[in-house]
Motif scaffolding. Structure first.
Motif, PDB file in Angstrom:
ATOM      1  N   GLU A  60       0.836  -1.202   0.000  1.00 56.01           N
ATOM      2  CA  GLU A  60       0.000   0.000   0.000  1.00 56.01           C
ATOM      3  C   GLU A  60       0.876   1.259   0.000  1.00 56.01           C
ATOM      4  OE1 GLU A  60      -2.954   1.609   3.201  1.00 56.01           O
ATOM      5  OE2 GLU A  60      -3.644  -0.350   2.540  1.00 56.01           O
ATOM      6  N   LYS A  61       2.013   1.142   0.684  1.00 54.60           N
ATOM      7  CA  LYS A  61       2.909   2.299   0.777  1.00 54.60           C
ATOM      8  C   LYS A  61       3.546   2.634  -0.569  1.00 54.60           C
ATOM      9  CE  LYS A  61       4.018   2.300   5.623  1.00 54.60           C
ATOM     10  NZ  LYS A  61       5.032   2.118   6.664  1.00 54.60           N
ATOM     11  N   ALA A  88      11.074  16.985   6.956  1.00 52.19           N
ATOM     12  CA  ALA A  88      10.125  16.328   6.042  1.00 52.19           C
ATOM     13  C   ALA A  88      10.764  15.102   5.402  1.00 52.19           C
ATOM     14  CB  ALA A  88       9.664  17.316   4.978  1.00 52.19           C
ATOM     15  N   CYS A  89      12.035  15.237   4.986  1.00 50.15           N
ATOM     16  CA  CYS A  89      12.731  14.109   4.347  1.00 50.15           C
ATOM     17  C   CYS A  89      12.853  12.934   5.317  1.00 50.15           C
ATOM     18  CB  CYS A  89      14.109  14.541   3.868  1.00 50.15           C
ATOM     19  SG  CYS A  89      14.021  15.584   2.423  1.00 50.15           S
ATOM     20  N   TYR A 149       8.402   6.856   6.681  1.00 50.54           N
ATOM     21  CA  TYR A 149       7.082   6.322   6.306  1.00 50.54           C
ATOM     22  C   TYR A 149       7.162   5.388   5.095  1.00 50.54           C
ATOM     23  CZ  TYR A 149       2.264   6.011   4.734  1.00 50.54           C
ATOM     24  OH  TYR A 149       1.047   5.528   4.327  1.00 50.54           O
ATOM     25  N   PHE A 150       7.851   5.845   4.050  1.00 43.02           N
ATOM     26  CA  PHE A 150       7.854   5.073   2.807  1.00 43.02           C
ATOM     27  C   PHE A 150       8.875   3.927   2.797  1.00 43.02           C
ATOM     28  CE2 PHE A 150       6.139   9.180   1.012  1.00 43.02           C
ATOM     29  CZ  PHE A 150       4.883   8.675   0.730  1.00 43.02           C
ATOM     30  N   TRP A 196      15.623   5.513   9.197  1.00 43.35           N
ATOM     31  CA  TRP A 196      15.854   6.376  10.370  1.00 43.35           C
ATOM     32  C   TRP A 196      14.712   6.336  11.394  1.00 43.35           C
ATOM     33  CZ3 TRP A 196      15.530   9.556   5.623  1.00 43.35           C
ATOM     34  CH2 TRP A 196      16.683   9.477   4.859  1.00 43.35           C
ATOM     35  N   PRO A 197      14.348   5.171  11.913  1.00 38.85           N
ATOM     36  CA  PRO A 197      13.210   5.117  12.845  1.00 38.85           C
ATOM     37  C   PRO A 197      13.419   5.925  14.129  1.00 38.85           C
ATOM     38  CG  PRO A 197      14.337   2.993  12.732  1.00 38.85           C
ATOM     39  CD  PRO A 197      14.945   3.854  11.681  1.00 38.85           C
TER      40      PRO A 197
END
Lengths: 285, 208
Positions: free
Chosen positions: A40-41, B16-17, B23-24, B28-29
């Motif tokens: 989904e990502k 933002a980066c 997320y994607f 870098w958690p």
């Protein structure tokens, strides 16, 4: 004989079309299955990159997009400030009840603040009293900076009032907001941002007064009540675009025009889905 | 240097980066988590600014004896700081006196307020029902149908109310919702891009 031949050819052509069509639909079906198996990502990323690419190309003027037309509220804001100045009344504003500094609702809060910052600038120009009421502690330094910095060029104007109302509950906040509007006989109320269901109370309260009202939110379920009770409304994406529209820069207007192109692409995808579903190809992702 | 617009924009773009990368691509958690935690600290700092601003404003009202206000300002500041101090007494936010105030003063006031404003909600809704334009006519008609759909008496009056009500919910409402949500999503991304590129500057003050 010739007639029969033509009929056979016609039938063959139709058959070829049907076979090609079926193959085409199957290939689209396979493509959809392939997309379905993707994470989904990954789909999110594809859309994000596509939309961002179009917006960036508009902002950097690589591609010329049609400029966005102003919406009624763009010109109305200046008129409202003028009216309040002539009547000697104040403008009450609220950037909404944010639930924090992150998430899509926070971005709606930034959009609201962007618009109110422009309103503050208009008020500073003509020395109209500007009052901002907020319940959002987390964004208070940002709100203060955005509003007060607009007054730096106009030191002789009445300074803006930023009223912080602590608390988390919506109903008491709305009550206090409405009572201030009524008590101080506000000339206009501009409330744009992420509001909650308690805003119904505000909408009802404002329509009791003679204050002009401009309201907007990202919550679709609250738009209907605003639409019938307020003088001007800002719906969904208009809220994100209005700050740019008020800025009036060519690149910004072009970026809003680019959003329409993206919407057209999405409408195309929806129509494609409609056709495919009716042809028996599942299109749900 | 810190006042420069470019410092702000660079920091925004970097943040933002990091968040997008996390997320994607699950990159870098720990950094992303730290950034999210920073927002909580920023919020706590903002609360301090809020308390200072509010105290200063009400103190001014009291000093200038502002008509119809200064007595309420005394009451407000007194109550506010009383609860604040009680909340900070050990055990933190579990102090007996603080809890007594919370359960015997705060909650009943909140409940009373909720009960009172219910009538104002109805008044607000009734104003929405006043047919002054095409919009309000559509709202009034659809609201009446929806009320009749949900009220048991509606189906008894006319069997068509539940059918029309279901259609309104599943077709025009869902379609409109989705349309506005798609538009809002695109607008949101566009605003983020404009902000990161430094084109949208109005919400962090005048142009630097």
């Amino acid at each position: 004989m010739i007639v029969y031949g033509c009929v056979f050819i016609k039938i063959d052509i139709i058959k070829v079309f049907i076979i090609c069509g079926k193959l085409y639909i199957r290939s689209i079906g396979k493509l959809i299955v392939a997309i379905k198996t993707m994470s989904e990502k990954v789909i999110d990323l594809i859309f994000f990159v596509l939309i961002s690419g179009i917006i960036i190309s508009a902002l950097t003027k690589w591609v010329k997009f049609p400029k966005a037309k102003p919406i009624p509220v763009t010109n109305a804001l200046r008129d409202i400030v003028g009216r309040c100045t002539e009547m000697g009344r104040s403008i009450f504003t609220d950037p909404g009840r944010w639930a924090g500094m992150s998430g899509s609702r926070a971005m709606a809060g930034f959009a609201g603040l962007s618009i109110l910052s422009h309103v503050a600038h208009l008020c500073a120009e003509v020395d109209c009293k500007f009052v901002l009421v907020t319940q959002n502690a987390a964004a208070l330094p940002l709100i203060t900076e955005a509003i007060e910095s607009r007054y730096l060029e106009y030191p002789s104007s009445k300074p803006p009032e930023i009223r912080f109302l602590p608390g988390v509950s919506g109903n008491p906040y709305e009550n206090v907001f409405i009572s201030m509007v009524e008590r101080e006989k506000a000339g206009a109320v501009i409330s744009i941002g992420p509001v909650g269901t308690s805003v119904g109370l505000r909408v009802g309260g404002i329509s009791r007064t003679d204050a002009m009202s401009v309201m907007g939110t990202d919550r679709v379920d609250l738009v209907a009540l605003m639409a019938v009770c307020c003088d001007y409304i800002v719906i969904g994406e208009e809220m994100f675009a209005l700050g740019a529209l008020l800025g009036g820069e060519e690149a910004l207007l072009s970026s809003i025009g680019a959003q329409d192109i993206i919407k057209a692409l999405i409408i195309g995808l929806i129509l494609l889905g409609l056709i495919l579903v009716n042809l028996g190809v599942p299109f749900t992702l | 240097m810190l006042k420069s617009r470019w410092t702000f924009l660079t920091l925004t773009a970097l943040a933002a980066c990091v968040i997008w990368g996390n997320y994607f691509f699950s990159l870098w958690p720990s950094l992303a988590k730290s950034l999210k935690n920073t927002l909580v600290f920023a919020g706590a700092f903002g609360l301090g600014v809020g308390i200072y601003r509010m105290t200063r404003q009400h103190t001014k009202f009291i000093q200038s004896r502002k008509e119809n206000q200064w007595i309420y300002s005394i009451l407000f500041l007194g109550t506010y700081f009383l609860i604040l101090i009680l909340g900070l007494l050990p055990p933190l936010t579990r102090n007996e006196t603080f809890l007594w105030f919370y359960y015997n003063v705060g909650l009943p006031i909140d409940a009373t307020m909720g009960a009172i404003v219910a009538f104002f909600y109805i008044q607000g809704a009734a104003r929405g029902f006043k047919i002054r334009s095409t919009d309000s006519a559509i709202l009034a008609v659809s609201s009446i149908i929806m009320i009749m759909r949900n009220a048991p008496i509606g189906a008894m009056i006319w069997g068509g109310f539940p059918i029309i009500g279901d259609w309104i919910l599943s077709v025009p409402t869902t379609g409109t919702f989705r349309g506005i949500i798609i538009g809002t999503g695109i607008g949101l991304i566009a605003m983020v891009i404009r902000t990161i590129m430094g084109k949208e500057r109005s919400f962090y003050g005048r142009d630097n």
